[in-house]
Design a protein around this motif. Sequence first.
Motif, PDB file in Angstrom:
ATOM      1  N   HIS A   1       0.782  -1.240   0.000  1.00  0.00           N
ATOM      2  CA  HIS A   1       0.000   0.000   0.000  1.00  0.00           C
ATOM      3  C   HIS A   1       0.807   1.279   0.000  1.00  0.00           C
ATOM      4  O   HIS A   1       0.337   2.303  -0.491  1.00  0.00           O
ATOM      5  CB  HIS A   1      -0.961   0.005   1.192  1.00  0.00           C
ATOM      6  N   ALA A   2       1.998   1.250   0.574  1.00  0.00           N
ATOM      7  CA  ALA A   2       2.773   2.486   0.645  1.00  0.00           C
ATOM      8  C   ALA A   2       3.127   2.978  -0.748  1.00  0.00           C
ATOM      9  O   ALA A   2       3.117   4.181  -1.006  1.00  0.00           O
ATOM     10  CB  ALA A   2       4.035   2.265   1.449  1.00  0.00           C
ATOM     11  N   GLY A   3       3.422   2.045  -1.655  1.00  0.00           N
ATOM     12  CA  GLY A   3       3.810   2.435  -3.007  1.00  0.00           C
ATOM     13  C   GLY A   3       2.720   3.243  -3.679  1.00  0.00           C
ATOM     14  O   GLY A   3       2.968   4.302  -4.263  1.00  0.00           O
ATOM     15  N   THR A   4       1.482   2.775  -3.564  1.00  0.00           N
ATOM     16  CA  THR A   4       0.376   3.483  -4.201  1.00  0.00           C
ATOM     17  C   THR A   4       0.087   4.784  -3.472  1.00  0.00           C
ATOM     18  O   THR A   4      -0.256   5.780  -4.100  1.00  0.00           O
ATOM     19  CB  THR A   4      -0.874   2.599  -4.218  1.00  0.00           C
ATOM     20  N   LEU A   5       0.245   4.769  -2.159  1.00  0.00           N
ATOM     21  CA  LEU A   5       0.031   6.013  -1.420  1.00  0.00           C
ATOM     22  C   LEU A   5       1.009   7.070  -1.912  1.00  0.00           C
ATOM     23  O   LEU A   5       0.637   8.205  -2.196  1.00  0.00           O
ATOM     24  CB  LEU A   5       0.230   5.793   0.080  1.00  0.00           C
ATOM     25  N   ILE A   6       2.274   6.679  -2.050  1.00  0.00           N
ATOM     26  CA  ILE A   6       3.296   7.631  -2.476  1.00  0.00           C
ATOM     27  C   ILE A   6       3.021   8.092  -3.900  1.00  0.00           C
ATOM     28  O   ILE A   6       3.047   9.280  -4.203  1.00  0.00           O
ATOM     29  CB  ILE A   6       4.697   7.002  -2.359  1.00  0.00           C
ATOM     30  N   SER A   7       2.730   7.150  -4.795  1.00  0.00           N
ATOM     31  CA  SER A   7       2.625   7.558  -6.192  1.00  0.00           C
ATOM     32  C   SER A   7       1.286   8.185  -6.523  1.00  0.00           C
ATOM     33  O   SER A   7       1.216   9.055  -7.372  1.00  0.00           O
ATOM     34  CB  SER A   7       2.909   6.379  -7.105  1.00  0.00           C
TER      35      SER A   7
END
Lengths: 454, 176
Positions: free
Chosen positions: A90-96
């Motif tokens: 989830h962090a990847g999508t939150l960041i991008s």
Amino acid sequence: MSVVVSSVRTPLITGRKTMHDVSEDICRYVERPPSKSWMVAITISLLTLGFGVYCLYRTLWDGIGVWGLNKTVGWAWDITNFVWWVGIGHAGTLISAILLLFRQKWRMSINRAAEAMTIFAVICAATFPLIHMGRLWLGLYWVLPLPNTFGSLWVNFNSPLLWDVFAITTYFTVSLVFWYLGLIPDFATIRDRATVKWRKTFYSALSFGWTGKARDWNHYETVALVLAGLATPLVLSVHTIVSFDFATSVIPGWHTTIFPPYFVAGAIFSGFAMVLTLLLITRRVFHLENYITLYHIELMNIIIIVTGSIVGIAYITELFMAWYSGVEAEWYAFRNRALGPYWWAYFSMMTCNVVSPQLFWFKKIRRSIVSTFILSIIVNIGMWFERFVIIVTSLHRDYLPSSWAMFTPTLYDVGDFLLTMGFFFTAFLLFAKFFPVINIAEIKTILKSDSEKS
Amino acid sequence: MDLKKHYLVGVFDDDDVLLKAIPKVRESGIKIEDVYTPFPVHGIEEKLGYKRSKMSVAAFVFGLCGTSFAIWMQTWMLGFDWPMIIGGKNFISAPPFVPVTFELTVLIGSLGMVGTFMVIAGLKPWAKPRIFDLRSTDDKHVMAIDLGANKSDEGEIKRIIESTGASEIYRKDFED
């Protein structure tokens, strides 16, 4: 060069870089032969993966009876690993996506690696439900809405487990597309720099013939923005649906309405911890200190405090509600969680997830690489325990005391987890070697406004 | 017959210079084929007279297809083709259909939009793009002018581009 220098903003890129330096710094590692440390790391990852593949083979050949599951604890490590990996993604999508909508420029140094992590983590996650279905090849076919003439009935659209199938598939596909779209202009940069024929051919194919036409950039930016807009509710929906696997059941300890927001916060919390673990190493090995600065690390640590505190409040709310609801079974499940035979798991979770991130309130700890690295690993251990606690302690003492049982992992429980660990690190290392780890084109857009000036 | 294509390539070092140069070039009646930049330069599409991208419309239309397909699929499968009693619930009930409907909306919407973009931009692994200057994906902004599409002569165009601040101008010919 005309420049706008802000004296207020902290520079996001240090070291007085020019446009050419950015291409040079990031492409250098793609173009060089792999370093010794990379070779050592990939060897370890491949060995882990190899052992995992052996365990997977035994799991598939002998059936999931090789796991430590019993008739009371029917879900344990497999689903724990599944939820843990999805959360990390989830962090990847939150960041991008979410940080793009909020116009947070600091995301540009970390989004590429974080999205790669998302994709690999989701693959790891999907492995577990597939293995758990016993026969992988049939598992793929059972979950698809295929007509009855294929031998089975239509799938049950009322089941959260099926929602999961759709959520994870969509999440994986959209993340992959989003990530690849970002990579296209950077592949073109590598292609145009290539001096060797194979590299030129390879990156030509990967770059899809991108040239950087103003007309294409015009569409490209809209596509990226709309994808971010679509990925934002998507990422929130994925862990919400994962939490429905538990929340819609009637098992005490699972049947709570707090699960969706609590799972989403936990997912972002653990995801950022994993991003930090990976990036602190990548930053050092690839000498990217000018792009991933202490300021970036500090900002990520602030997100860890926020989400970690939300998780802490959720634990306490859950506990309070178990008592306040007056449901005896519910209250027992929670007392058993904290004071029963799995108290050590509960306290590991509480210490790692609630207490340790609070250390980031101290600026010194927040800005220290060593403490950030250690805490990022502690948070990931804690989040693994959270899922273990939720799943196993709610199941191991069910309504019939005669069937109460404990769960003991076998070699194959551990081995199948190592399979995903091995895959994850192998994939990440290959990504770091052959793909640009930082979004070159995006970094160039902020070079004038947000970099350190002479 | 001359089958070659003749281009005049103007190289700019800085995006702000480029942004000021584009209107000047266009005002003097020169048609710019396109500008190649290493990163998205904000406001360039306006200067070049490009309309706002309609990719969001594509996403909406495809998304709508996803929504209707998901609703139809679930209703037809569980409601008409083979109704099943699951926990004594209605065959067709809206709330449990929401997650799959949402996911398919996002999936088909985003894949459709990205697909449209790839077709419009001609992005494919076997594409052989016309590259004017290898540095246009590194740190230079490249303005390409098709000499065949312009009435002014080469010297005149060259003089105008030079006056707008280009660091290099050269001629490049392509076979087709």
